[in-house]
Design a protein around this motif. Structure first.
Motif, PDB file in Angstrom:
ATOM      1  N   ARG A  60       0.983  72.590 -18.046  1.00  0.00           N
ATOM      2  CA  ARG A  60       2.244  73.341 -18.194  1.00  0.00           C
ATOM      3  C   ARG A  60       3.209  73.021 -17.059  1.00  0.00           C
ATOM      4  NH1 ARG A  60       0.138  78.954 -18.078  1.00  0.00           N
ATOM      5  NH2 ARG A  60       2.302  79.496 -17.711  1.00  0.00           N
ATOM      6  N   LEU A  61       2.681  72.914 -15.836  1.00  0.00           N
ATOM      7  CA  LEU A  61       3.524  72.582 -14.691  1.00  0.00           C
ATOM      8  C   LEU A  61       4.090  71.168 -14.821  1.00  0.00           C
ATOM      9  CD1 LEU A  61       4.597  73.544 -11.939  1.00  0.00           C
ATOM     10  CD2 LEU A  61       2.534  72.576 -10.920  1.00  0.00           C
ATOM     11  N   GLN A  62       3.269  70.237 -15.294  1.00  0.00           N
ATOM     12  CA  GLN A  62       3.730  68.859 -15.470  1.00  0.00           C
ATOM     13  C   GLN A  62       4.826  68.778 -16.531  1.00  0.00           C
ATOM     14  OE1 GLN A  62       2.624  65.981 -13.683  1.00  0.00           O
ATOM     15  NE2 GLN A  62       4.531  65.293 -14.576  1.00  0.00           N
ATOM     16  N   VAL A  63       4.649  69.489 -17.633  1.00  0.00           N
ATOM     17  CA  VAL A  63       5.657  69.500 -18.696  1.00  0.00           C
ATOM     18  C   VAL A  63       6.965  70.090 -18.170  1.00  0.00           C
ATOM     19  CG1 VAL A  63       6.265  70.573 -20.909  1.00  0.00           C
ATOM     20  CG2 VAL A  63       4.009  69.542 -20.600  1.00  0.00           C
ATOM     21  N   GLU A  64       6.873  71.200 -17.429  1.00  0.00           N
ATOM     22  CA  GLU A  64       8.080  71.837 -16.893  1.00  0.00           C
ATOM     23  C   GLU A  64       8.816  70.916 -15.917  1.00  0.00           C
ATOM     24  OE1 GLU A  64       8.757  75.183 -13.686  1.00  0.00           O
ATOM     25  OE2 GLU A  64       8.203  76.057 -15.617  1.00  0.00           O
ATOM     26  N   THR A  65       8.096  70.293 -15.013  1.00  0.00           N
ATOM     27  CA  THR A  65       8.769  69.417 -14.051  1.00  0.00           C
ATOM     28  C   THR A  65       9.367  68.198 -14.743  1.00  0.00           C
ATOM     29  OG1 THR A  65       6.651  68.394 -13.448  1.00  0.00           O
ATOM     30  CG2 THR A  65       7.463  70.141 -12.013  1.00  0.00           C
ATOM     31  N   ASP A  66       8.696  67.678 -15.751  1.00  0.00           N
ATOM     32  CA  ASP A  66       9.261  66.546 -16.499  1.00  0.00           C
ATOM     33  C   ASP A  66      10.550  66.943 -17.219  1.00  0.00           C
ATOM     34  OD1 ASP A  66       7.225  64.900 -15.666  1.00  0.00           O
ATOM     35  OD2 ASP A  66       6.087  65.040 -17.549  1.00  0.00           O
ATOM     36  N   ASP A  67      10.600  68.174 -17.738  1.00  0.00           N
ATOM     37  CA  ASP A  67      11.797  68.649 -18.439  1.00  0.00           C
ATOM     38  C   ASP A  67      12.955  68.914 -17.476  1.00  0.00           C
ATOM     39  OD1 ASP A  67      10.478  68.546 -20.844  1.00  0.00           O
ATOM     40  OD2 ASP A  67      10.056  70.713 -20.923  1.00  0.00           O
ATOM     41  N   VAL A  68      12.668  69.542 -16.350  1.00  0.00           N
ATOM     42  CA  VAL A  68      13.717  69.971 -15.420  1.00  0.00           C
ATOM     43  C   VAL A  68      14.145  68.856 -14.477  1.00  0.00           C
ATOM     44  CG1 VAL A  68      14.271  71.613 -13.569  1.00  0.00           C
ATOM     45  CG2 VAL A  68      12.988  72.376 -15.567  1.00  0.00           C
ATOM     46  N   LEU A  69      13.211  67.994 -14.101  1.00  0.00           N
ATOM     47  CA  LEU A  69      13.504  66.932 -13.135  1.00  0.00           C
ATOM     48  C   LEU A  69      13.438  65.561 -13.802  1.00  0.00           C
ATOM     49  CD1 LEU A  69      11.232  68.260 -10.245  1.00  0.00           C
ATOM     50  CD2 LEU A  69      13.648  68.729 -10.607  1.00  0.00           C
ATOM     51  N   PRO A  70      14.451  65.200 -14.558  1.00  0.00           N
ATOM     52  CA  PRO A  70      14.412  63.903 -15.237  1.00  0.00           C
ATOM     53  C   PRO A  70      14.326  62.766 -14.219  1.00  0.00           C
ATOM     54  CG  PRO A  70      16.598  64.881 -15.397  1.00  0.00           C
ATOM     55  CD  PRO A  70      15.721  65.891 -14.742  1.00  0.00           C
ATOM     56  N   GLY A  71      13.372  61.910 -14.432  1.00  0.00           N
ATOM     57  CA  GLY A  71      13.185  60.776 -13.529  1.00  0.00           C
ATOM     58  C   GLY A  71      12.577  61.172 -12.199  1.00  0.00           C
ATOM     59  N   GLY A  72      12.122  62.421 -12.066  1.00  0.00           N
ATOM     60  CA  GLY A  72      11.497  62.875 -10.835  1.00  0.00           C
ATOM     61  C   GLY A  72      12.452  63.130  -9.687  1.00  0.00           C
ATOM     62  N   LYS A  73      13.751  63.113  -9.971  1.00  0.00           N
ATOM     63  CA  LYS A  73      14.764  63.324  -8.926  1.00  0.00           C
ATOM     64  C   LYS A  73      15.054  64.810  -8.766  1.00  0.00           C
ATOM     65  CE  LYS A  73      15.975  58.881  -8.585  1.00  0.00           C
ATOM     66  NZ  LYS A  73      15.583  58.050  -7.568  1.00  0.00           N
ATOM     67  N   ASP A  75      17.312  67.872  -7.211  1.00  0.00           N
ATOM     68  CA  ASP A  75      18.671  68.145  -6.752  1.00  0.00           C
ATOM     69  C   ASP A  75      18.745  69.641  -6.479  1.00  0.00           C
ATOM     70  OD1 ASP A  75      20.783  69.584  -8.140  1.00  0.00           O
ATOM     71  OD2 ASP A  75      21.659  67.747  -8.835  1.00  0.00           O
ATOM     72  N   PRO A  76      19.618  70.075  -5.574  1.00  0.00           N
ATOM     73  CA  PRO A  76      19.655  71.487  -5.184  1.00  0.00           C
ATOM     74  C   PRO A  76      19.812  72.468  -6.351  1.00  0.00           C
ATOM     75  CG  PRO A  76      21.001  70.204  -3.686  1.00  0.00           C
ATOM     76  CD  PRO A  76      20.558  69.282  -4.793  1.00  0.00           C
ATOM     77  N   ALA A  77      20.321  72.024  -7.480  1.00  0.00           N
ATOM     78  CA  ALA A  77      20.494  72.915  -8.635  1.00  0.00           C
ATOM     79  C   ALA A  77      19.186  73.116  -9.400  1.00  0.00           C
ATOM     80  CB  ALA A  77      21.553  72.349  -9.565  1.00  0.00           C
ATOM     81  N   HIS A  78      18.192  72.286  -9.175  1.00  0.00           N
ATOM     82  CA  HIS A  78      16.963  72.340  -9.965  1.00  0.00           C
ATOM     83  C   HIS A  78      16.012  73.493  -9.654  1.00  0.00           C
ATOM     84  CE1 HIS A  78      17.500  67.829 -10.905  1.00  0.00           C
ATOM     85  NE2 HIS A  78      17.926  68.548 -11.920  1.00  0.00           N
ATOM     86  N   PRO A  79      15.724  73.833  -8.406  1.00  0.00           N
ATOM     87  CA  PRO A  79      14.682  74.844  -8.147  1.00  0.00           C
ATOM     88  C   PRO A  79      14.819  76.140  -8.938  1.00  0.00           C
ATOM     89  CG  PRO A  79      15.217  73.749  -6.113  1.00  0.00           C
ATOM     90  CD  PRO A  79      16.198  73.244  -7.160  1.00  0.00           C
ATOM     91  N   PRO A  80      16.004  76.720  -9.149  1.00  0.00           N
ATOM     92  CA  PRO A  80      16.058  77.941  -9.950  1.00  0.00           C
ATOM     93  C   PRO A  80      15.557  77.741 -11.389  1.00  0.00           C
ATOM     94  CG  PRO A  80      18.091  77.698  -8.721  1.00  0.00           C
ATOM     95  CD  PRO A  80      17.310  76.424  -8.569  1.00  0.00           C
ATOM     96  N   SER A  81      15.572  76.514 -11.868  1.00  0.00           N
ATOM     97  CA  SER A  81      15.129  76.232 -13.231  1.00  0.00           C
ATOM     98  C   SER A  81      13.629  75.998 -13.322  1.00  0.00           C
ATOM     99  CB  SER A  81      15.844  74.974 -13.751  1.00  0.00           C
ATOM    100  OG  SER A  81      17.237  75.159 -13.709  1.00  0.00           O
ATOM    101  N   LEU A  82      12.953  75.983 -12.193  1.00  0.00           N
ATOM    102  CA  LEU A  82      11.514  75.737 -12.186  1.00  0.00           C
ATOM    103  C   LEU A  82      10.771  77.066 -12.129  1.00  0.00           C
ATOM    104  CD1 LEU A  82      11.435  72.783  -9.652  1.00  0.00           C
ATOM    105  CD2 LEU A  82      10.999  72.635 -12.100  1.00  0.00           C
ATOM    106  N   GLY A  83      10.510  77.635 -13.278  1.00  0.00           N
ATOM    107  CA  GLY A  83       9.841  78.936 -13.350  1.00  0.00           C
ATOM    108  C   GLY A  83       8.409  78.902 -12.845  1.00  0.00           C
ATOM    109  N   LEU A  84       7.603  77.956 -13.315  1.00  0.00           N
ATOM    110  CA  LEU A  84       6.211  77.864 -12.896  1.00  0.00           C
ATOM    111  C   LEU A  84       6.076  77.341 -11.475  1.00  0.00           C
ATOM    112  CD1 LEU A  84       4.512  76.352 -16.058  1.00  0.00           C
ATOM    113  CD2 LEU A  84       4.226  78.649 -15.148  1.00  0.00           C
ATOM    114  N   ALA A  85       6.933  76.418 -11.106  1.00  0.00           N
ATOM    115  CA  ALA A  85       6.821  75.756  -9.800  1.00  0.00           C
ATOM    116  C   ALA A  85       7.394  76.613  -8.681  1.00  0.00           C
ATOM    117  CB  ALA A  85       7.534  74.412  -9.833  1.00  0.00           C
ATOM    118  N   ALA A  86       8.127  77.648  -9.014  1.00  0.00           N
ATOM    119  CA  ALA A  86       8.767  78.441  -7.946  1.00  0.00           C
ATOM    120  C   ALA A  86       7.814  79.415  -7.312  1.00  0.00           C
ATOM    121  CB  ALA A  86       9.956  79.196  -8.513  1.00  0.00           C
TER     122      ALA A  86
END
Length: 86
Positions: A60-73, A75-86
């Motif tokens: 689930r964490l891998q799927v979420e990070t792949d969806d939110v962080l395209p290409g693994g990059k 950016d400061p706007a991303h962390p609020p979108s990471l529900g599981l990773a936060a």
């Protein structure tokens, strides 16, 4: 932090020296530095252990990070979108 240690006064000093010596300052700074590293390392080790022992959560964490962080990059706007990773 170092300026606070330099200005610290030892009220219980028995030898009349109220300020910390250079050796005591270095020891205190090292204690804070190593304490911070150790707690971070322990938290990271537990997080990795839990992911390794819970494959469903890892997936689930891998799927979420792949969806939110395209290409693994990141950016400061991303962390609020990471529900599981936060």
């Amino acid at each position: 932090m170092l300026s606070t240690l330099v200005g610290a006064v030892d009220e219980e000093s028995h030898d009349g020296e109220k300020q910390l010596s250079d050796t005591e300052l270095a020891d205190e700074a090292l204690t804070f530095f190593l304490g911070g590293m150790e707690t971070t390392a322990i938290n990271l080790a537990w997080a990795l252990h839990l992911l390794a022992t819970h494959p469903d959560g890892q997936h689930r964490l891998q799927v979420e990070t792949d969806d939110v962080l395209p290409g693994g990059k990141l950016d400061p706007a991303h962390p609020p979108s990471l529900g599981l990773a936060a």
